[in-house]
Scaffold this active site. Structure first.
Site: not given
Ligand code: ATP
Ligand code: MG
Length: 577
Positions: A442-444
């Protein structure tokens, strides 16, 4: 110029026009089209009185028959609310009726089939415009070229045939939106299919809309909790994020989406589930699950099932997105689920092939990337000046034999802010939800994680990675030293901690307590049978004796060392029977 090339004008009327009338019409055409025409009078008693003039593909109607048709349309448009008397409404429609001289462009169907019609004569039709065919069949312009326009049909094309007439509406495709849709099940165009009567919309929005720009957005900083420990602890999702759920068939993809909807109860998040190419029966089951858990109170379900024509499956996610935008722009938080985009791409591929576009990789048309990017870009966390609303998207993609590098999966992975990868082998071995920790990301969402969860989840991913490696190395050795065995056991405990039944979301403080206990290795001795129940009992018991710690976690504080010790000691000492 030969007669065939000349502009053709046909004048329909019951009686032949007088020479003066005829001259007037010819003059009208000359001024309007700047060219002399081939003029023909056609006797048509159906016109009753007045004239109807067709020039090329344009129609000018000054006839009684045309006005009667207008009146007929006005009466047809009358829609009483459930239980309302239709007579006064009809009277009002008649009183309010003002006949207008119409001039319109008329097209002719050249070919029709597979939900697509090719139409000639609509020179000014625009991309995305709704067209009306004979028999009130609706279509949308999808292709424009020299030969004419290609149009996808939203209704049964039974009544449309070569030679049928096509009218422009000068409206782009849109859906009704509003609060009335909460708790309802509709088709891809917002028409209710749950038998609970008509929906009074608060507005009408185009299905295609440009995404909010950079200035209208703010960073993702508020969590959207799924209630699933394996997701919230390692792949946290924030409001406004786009997190892909990807995996082979029957690996629990829809289950994650449903659990996330259930967990939004009382969180002020409005949910939309868009079913694309799903079996109608499984969506019906999904709706009854949501109803049972009281989740339909804040949810809308849009369905374009596998048996619906491809155009409806194609339009459904955009329609759902338009409904979500309506709420987002009012400053509300929305969660939207697209289940699933692989079937969406397949529907688009078949449309494109029938429309005659050239096939590219895996026979998809060249713009298939844009198909999904323009959809997912519309998810956002709006800035405070725009009301601060958000749209979080959970698109679902089905892979074949775990192949994430196929065309559609790679496209969507690159558009989204991370993916939760579900693994068939894990699912079969009983590890459910079958989240593959190594391939998920999950990048953000990390910025949206709150204090307690951040401090409790600490080294979880690392520990699991070590466990996986150790397991691979040790699987063929028959002698393991004590230290290794202990480490393997701790790893197994972590895997057990991440197992979770459906429809049983954890609250955030419960997740923090469980994680703190697990990472302190206080759960290693726990019996594998009834593991989940033991975890629930652990939380319940702990909240009774140390309500103060629970309250602090709820208020968003970090776990202190003292809290961790308290949790670990309680977990070690407590009896889970
Ligand atoms: P499809 O590819 O058919 O859409 P899917 O990937 O969406 O499937 P689901 O329908 O969500 O998978 O789940 C498949 C089956 O696994 C269902 O019977 C569901 O009840 C079960 N299942 C999913 N998650 C869990 C879980 N956490 N615990 C137990 N069973 C689960
Ligand atoms: Mg599914």
């Amino acid at each position: 110029m030969s007669d065939q090339q000349r502009l053709r004008a046909l004048l329909y009327s019951a009686e032949a026009p007088t020479p003066a009338q005829r001259a007037r019409f010819e003059r009208f055409i000359e001024i309007k089209y700047n060219e002399r025409c081939y003029f023909l009078w056609v006797k048509d008693p159906n016109i009753i009185d007045g004239f109807r003039l067709e020039v090329g593909s344009d129609i000018y109607d000054w006839s009684i028959a045309g006005r009667l048709n207008q009146l007929k349309d006005a009466m047809r448009a009358v829609r009483p609310a459930p239980g309302e008397d239709i007579i006064p409404l009809l009277k009002k429609a008649v009183d309010d009726f003002i006949p207008l001289p119409v001039s319109e462009e008329i097209g002719t169907v050249m070919t029709v089939g597979d939900g697509v019609a090719n139409v000639r004569g609509l020179k000014h039709a625009e991309y995305g415009e709704i067209l009306l065919f004979d028999g009130n069949v609706r279509g949308m312009v999808q292709n424009i070229d020299k030969q004419g326009v290609g149009c996808i049909l939203f209704d049964d094309d039974g009544e449309v045939e070569a030679g049928s007439r096509v009218h422009r509406t000068k409206r782009s495709a849109g859906v009704p939106v509003g609060e009335g849709f909460i708790g309802r099940v509709t088709d891809a165009l917002g028409v209710p299919i749950d038998g609970k009567g008509e929906i009074t919309p608060s507005g009408y929005r185009p299905v295609e809309h440009s995404a909010p720009g950079i200035a209208a957005r703010q960073p993702v900083n508020e969590p959207l909790r799924t209630g699933i420990l394996a997701v919230d602890s390692m792949f946290p999702i924030g409001r406004g994020q786009r997190e892909l759920i990807i995996g082979d068939r029957q690996t629990g993809k829809t289950a994650i989406a449903i659990d996330t909807i259930l967990n939004q109860k009382g969180q002020g998040v409005y949910c939309i589930y868009v079913g694309i190419g799903q079996k109608a029966s499984s969506v019906r089951r999904l709706v009854s699950t949501l109803t049972e858990h009281g989740a339909m109170e804040y949810t809308t379900v849009l369905l374009a099932s596998a048996s619906d024509p491809a155009p409806l499956q194609y339009i459904a996610p955009y329609a759902g997105c338009a409904m979500a935008e309506y709420f987002m722009e009012q400053g509300k938080d929305v969660l939207i689920i697209y289940d699933d985009l692989s079937k969406h791409a397949v529907a688009y591929r078949s449309l494109s092939l029938v429309l005659g576009r050239s096939p590219g990789r895996e026979a998809y048309p060249g713009d298939v990337f844009y198909l999904h990017s323009r959809l997912l870009e519309r998810s956002a966390h709006l800035s405070a000046s725009k009301g601060g609303g958000s749209m979080t998207a959970l698109p679902i993609v089905e892979t074949l034999a775990g192949n994430v590098s196929a065309y559609i999966p790679t496209n969507i992975i690159s558009i989204t802010d991370g993916q939760i990868f579900l693994d068939t082998a894990l699912f079969r071995s009983g590890q459910r939800p079958a989240v593959n920790v190594g391939l998920s990301v999950s990048r953000v969402g990390g910025d949206a994680m709150t204090g307690a969860m951040r401090s409790a989840s600490g080294t979880l991913r690392l520990d699991l990675a070590q466990y996986r490696e150790m397991k691979v190395f040790t699987q063929f050795s028959n002698y393991l030293d004590d230290e290794t065995q202990k480490n393997l056991r701790s790893g197994e405990t972590l895997m057990n901690v991440l197992k979770q039944e459906q429809y049983r979301p954890y609250q955030e403080w419960e997740q923090a307590v469980i994680l703190a206990a697990a990472t302190a290795k206080a759960l290693d001795g726990l019996d594998e049978n009834g593991f989940a129940d033991s975890l629930h009992k652990l939380c319940e018991g702990f909240s009774k004796v140390r309500g103060d710690v629970v309250e602090r976690i709820k208020s968003g504080a970090k776990l202190s060392d003292e809290d961790r010790t308290a949790i670990a000691e309680y977990a070690k000492a407590a009896e889970y029977a």
